[in-house]
Design an enzyme around this catalytic site. Sequence first.
Site, PDB file in Angstrom:
ATOM      1  N   ASN A   8       0.803  -1.225   0.000  1.00  0.00           N
ATOM      2  CA  ASN A   8       0.000   0.000   0.000  1.00  0.00           C
ATOM      3  C   ASN A   8       0.836   1.276   0.000  1.00  0.00           C
ATOM      4  OD1 ASN A   8      -2.409  -1.452   0.037  1.00  0.00           O
ATOM      5  ND2 ASN A   8      -2.349  -1.639   2.258  1.00  0.00           N
ATOM      6  N   CYS A   9       2.140   1.147  -0.116  1.00  0.00           N
ATOM      7  CA  CYS A   9       3.047   2.292  -0.092  1.00  0.00           C
ATOM      8  C   CYS A   9       3.071   2.964  -1.478  1.00  0.00           C
ATOM      9  CB  CYS A   9       4.443   1.815   0.302  1.00  0.00           C
ATOM     10  SG  CYS A   9       5.730   3.051   0.098  1.00  0.00           S
TER      11      CYS A   9
END
Length: 111
Positions: A8-9
Amino acid sequence: MDVYGLKNCDSCRKAMKELQAAGHAPVLHDVRDTALPEAILDAALARFGADLLNTRSTTWRGLSEAERGGAPRALLQAHPALMKRPLVVSGDEMSLGWKADAQATWLGSAS
C-alpha cells in the site's frame, strides 16, 4: 529483481510501475507479510546503516524513546514497517527509496 516494501506504499507502487515500464520484472515483497530475508537485511544494514530506518513514519512516532534507541536490526525485525521504502535489490546492486539516485540506478536516468 526484488522490491521490498509495503503493497500500500505509494513510493513502492510508483517504483514497481516505473521499473515495469523500463522492462524490468520486479517482484514486490510486502515486509509485513514476509520478513526481509536475513542475507538481504545484513547487506542493507551494511550498506545503509541506520538510514534503513524510516524515522518519519507513524510506526516510528509510536515507539517509546527506549525502543527508538534499539539496534536497527532488532527494530526492523520487530517492526518491519519501519524500513525506508522501497528497498530494490538485483544481484549485488541495491538502492533505498525512490528518489533520483535510485531511479538513475534502475532506469538509467533520473525520472
